[in-house]
Scaffold this active site. Structure first.
Site, short mmCIF file in Angstrom:
data_model
loop_
_atom_site.label_atom_id
_atom_site.label_comp_id
_atom_site.label_asym_id
_atom_site.label_seq_id
_atom_site.Cartn_x
_atom_site.Cartn_y
_atom_site.Cartn_z
N ASP A 44 0.82 -1.21 0.00
CA ASP A 44 0.00 0.00 0.00
C ASP A 44 0.85 1.26 0.00
O ASP A 44 0.49 2.28 -0.61
CB ASP A 44 -0.92 0.01 1.22
CG ASP A 44 -2.17 -0.83 1.01
OD1 ASP A 44 -2.35 -1.35 -0.12
OD2 ASP A 44 -2.95 -0.98 1.96
N GLY A 45 1.98 1.22 0.69
CA GLY A 45 2.86 2.39 0.70
C GLY A 45 3.34 2.73 -0.69
O GLY A 45 3.37 3.91 -1.08
N GLU A 115 -5.30 9.95 4.50
CA GLU A 115 -5.68 10.89 5.55
C GLU A 115 -4.66 12.00 5.68
O GLU A 115 -3.50 11.88 5.27
CB GLU A 115 -5.82 10.18 6.91
CG GLU A 115 -4.52 9.80 7.60
CD GLU A 115 -3.87 8.56 7.08
OE1 GLU A 115 -2.61 8.57 6.90
OE2 GLU A 115 -4.58 7.56 6.83
N ASP A 144 -3.35 13.96 21.49
CA ASP A 144 -2.10 13.63 20.81
C ASP A 144 -2.14 14.10 19.37
O ASP A 144 -1.11 14.38 18.76
CB ASP A 144 -1.86 12.12 20.83
CG ASP A 144 -1.28 11.64 22.16
OD1 ASP A 144 -1.03 12.48 23.04
OD2 ASP A 144 -1.09 10.42 22.31
N ALA A 152 -11.48 5.62 1.44
CA ALA A 152 -10.44 4.64 1.13
C ALA A 152 -9.44 4.52 2.26
O ALA A 152 -8.89 3.44 2.50
CB ALA A 152 -9.73 5.01 -0.17
N THR A 155 -10.02 2.73 6.71
CA THR A 155 -9.67 1.44 7.33
C THR A 155 -8.23 1.41 7.81
O THR A 155 -7.79 0.40 8.37
CB THR A 155 -9.87 0.29 6.33
OG1 THR A 155 -9.01 0.49 5.21
CG2 THR A 155 -11.31 0.23 5.86
N ALA A 156 -7.48 2.49 7.60
CA ALA A 156 -6.06 2.51 7.95
C ALA A 156 -5.86 3.19 9.30
O ALA A 156 -6.40 2.76 10.31
CB ALA A 156 -5.27 3.20 6.83
N SER A 160 -7.52 2.56 13.31
CA SER A 160 -6.72 2.22 14.48
C SER A 160 -6.90 3.24 15.60
O SER A 160 -6.67 2.93 16.77
CB SER A 160 -5.24 2.11 14.11
OG SER A 160 -4.69 3.39 13.80
N ALA A 179 -6.21 9.98 20.67
CA ALA A 179 -5.95 10.04 22.12
C ALA A 179 -6.39 11.37 22.71
O ALA A 179 -5.61 12.09 23.33
CB ALA A 179 -4.47 9.77 22.41
#
Length: 255
Positions: A44-45, A115, A144, A152, A155-156, A160, A179
């Site tokens: 993906d990167g 993002e 934070d 798209a 989900t990344a 998380s 956070a």
């Protein structure tokens, strides 16, 4: 039907380079600007790198996973590439445009297909104000960091950080805190994709913040404006049995 002109691009890993040599021998190689389709070999990167470098060429991109993460990629097979491309289903993505102003007064622009995230640079929490379409919505978020994610990219990093997964084509973006300390009960927001989001760093000298659009980081920002691009789109191609919309839906039922 003649074979499409294929631009083959690969990450520097040994596995991806071996696949590049194999496919180039079978299909030849064309420059992205002269090709009908771009084939990206990696994770993906590397797919995100490919989109950032070649999106303006306006060519569809078909990725094959030869890396550690491959949510945006198809499974790798060395044969039937032309047939797979012909049968692939398109997913049209519209990136976010970021404009970041730094302490020095410089303005830096970048695109994000996943993002745009703001993160504290030191041990001290960031203090950030949030405006939507020019109207203040949150006077002070102590956290934070905070991010705006596309469907798209939902989900990344967004997922998380406990952000929502967004259906592809929903015309929605996710505003997700990272956070958050205060307000304690604020968990973010779902916004229309046309919304202009502006982050203002309230104490940039004592509490410095960086902004990252995908992998492009800008440090010591004082203000960051984000909006969905009105003109630029990219088309990713996916095998019908494993298209991006199905992957995003499946992610919501993983137990």
């Amino acid at each position: 039907m003649s074979e499409p002109r294929i631009a083959l691009l690969a990450s520097p890993t040994e596995e991806a380079q071996a696949a590049l040599s194999l496919l180039a021998a079978r299909h030849g190689r064309h420059a992205p600007e002269d090709a009908d389709v771009v084939v990206a070999l990696g994770g993906d990167g590397f797919m995100l790198q490919t989109l950032h470098r070649h999106a303006t060429a306006g060519k569809p991109v078909y990725g094959m996973k030869l890396g550690s993460v491959g949510f945006l990629m198809n499974h790798y097979h060395g044969d039937r590439l032309v047939e797979r491309i012909a049968a692939a289903e398109p997913a049209v993505l519209r990136p976010l445009e970021m404009q970041a102003m730094t302490e020095s007064g410089a303005t830096v622009g970048s695109l994000a297909y996943n993002e745009v995230s703001l993160l504290r640079q030191t041990r001290q929490a960031a203090h950030i104000a949030i405006d939507l379409n020019g109207k203040p919505r949150l006077d002070e978020l102590i956290c934070d960091g905070v991010m705006v994610a596309t469907p798209a990219g939902s989900t990344a990093y967004n997922f998380s950080a406990q952000g929502p997964i967004l259906p592809l084509g929903s015309s929605i973006i996710a505003l997700t805190p990272i956070a958050a300390f205060r307000p304690r009960r604020w968990r973010g927001a779902l916004l229309k994709s046309a919304t202009q989001v502006r982050f203002r760093v309230l104490d940039p000298y004592k509490r410095p913040v960086s902004a990252t659009a995908d992998s492009h980081e800008v440090r010591d920002v004082v203000e960051v404006t984000i909006r969905e691009s009105e003109h630029l789109t990219v088309t990713l191609l996916f095998d019908p049995e494993h298209n991006l919309e199905e992957r995003i839906l499946s992610e919501q039922f993983v137990v």
